[in-house]
Design an enzyme around this catalytic site. Sequence first.
Site, mmCIF file in Angstrom:
data_model
loop_
_atom_site.group_PDB
_atom_site.id
_atom_site.type_symbol
_atom_site.label_atom_id
_atom_site.label_comp_id
_atom_site.label_asym_id
_atom_site.label_seq_id
_atom_site.Cartn_x
_atom_site.Cartn_y
_atom_site.Cartn_z
ATOM 1 C CG LEU A 103 -1.576 -1.351 1.463
ATOM 2 C CD1 LEU A 103 -2.515 -1.109 3.019
ATOM 3 C CD2 LEU A 103 -2.617 -1.596 0.458
ATOM 4 N N GLY A 104 1.923 1.231 0.795
ATOM 5 C CA GLY A 104 2.634 2.364 1.000
ATOM 6 C C GLY A 104 3.882 2.132 1.959
ATOM 7 C CD GLU B 19 3.309 3.814 4.853
ATOM 8 O OE1 GLU B 19 4.347 3.919 5.229
ATOM 9 O OE2 GLU B 19 2.608 2.757 4.604
#
Length: 249
Positions: A119-120, A165
């Site tokens: 996802l990140g 994040e």
Amino acid sequence: VGDIITIPVVVHIVYRTSQENISDAQIQSQIDVLNEDFRRLNSDADNTWSQAADMQIEFCLATVDPNGNATTGITRKSSTRTSWGTNDAVKSVSQGGVAAWNTSEYLNMWVANIGGGILGYAQFPGGAASTDGVVMSPQYFGSSDKGTGFYLSAPFDKGRTTTHEVGHFLNLRHIWGDGGCGVDDFVSDTPTSDASNGGCNIGHVSCGTVDMVQNYMDYSDDACMNLFTNGQKARMRATLLPGGIRASL
Ligand code: ARG
Ligand code: ZN
Ligand code: CA
């Protein structure tokens, strides 16, 4: 307690397909989510955990670029690359990516297809300047609660990947400390946990206490997360206040 800290953000969109070239509205929806989540203004905030707190950190798209010119805070670059992985190629012009804007003045966000179901990812404080910032795949950047026609993929369609994040970018570890019960996240008001939780595992017990699955630094689905704690606030703000490693932001 203290002042509100506002962090200027530049979003670098590196796309192959038109879908990956997400709209300004989708980008703004992500900035809005960050401002809600880091000020505890998110509408899904609940009272399960009394240590949940307002981080007093806000985000704005940059209005001035590194040359002193007006900017939208968004850059766009087309590419033939289908996926970028997690080796920072997206931050390198020679590899077809886009170079960071001065990382002491901007939080750089690259939005490009990472691939591999990732996802990140983020760089912790103290790493190389040229790769400093966060990277998200486009289908996890922005919130389906804030507009229609966005390119987003449930159950990670509420913008919480970027919240998570940016937590790492500001020195937060995963809530389970990436290890068993003896491994800490260096935050005293988050309960010890022995592993990540997925889905929405409310009430799950590990290490003798209920896991804080609603924390942005767990691996729960976006709709399950709604908080950072006072202890996480102290850790993040320490990096941004005078003397901190990200104070220049
Ligand atoms: N796996 C990623 C990381 O460890 C992001 C997890 C984001 N979770 C979410 N519910 N959006 O950095
Ligand atoms: Zn993480
Ligand atoms: Ca802890």
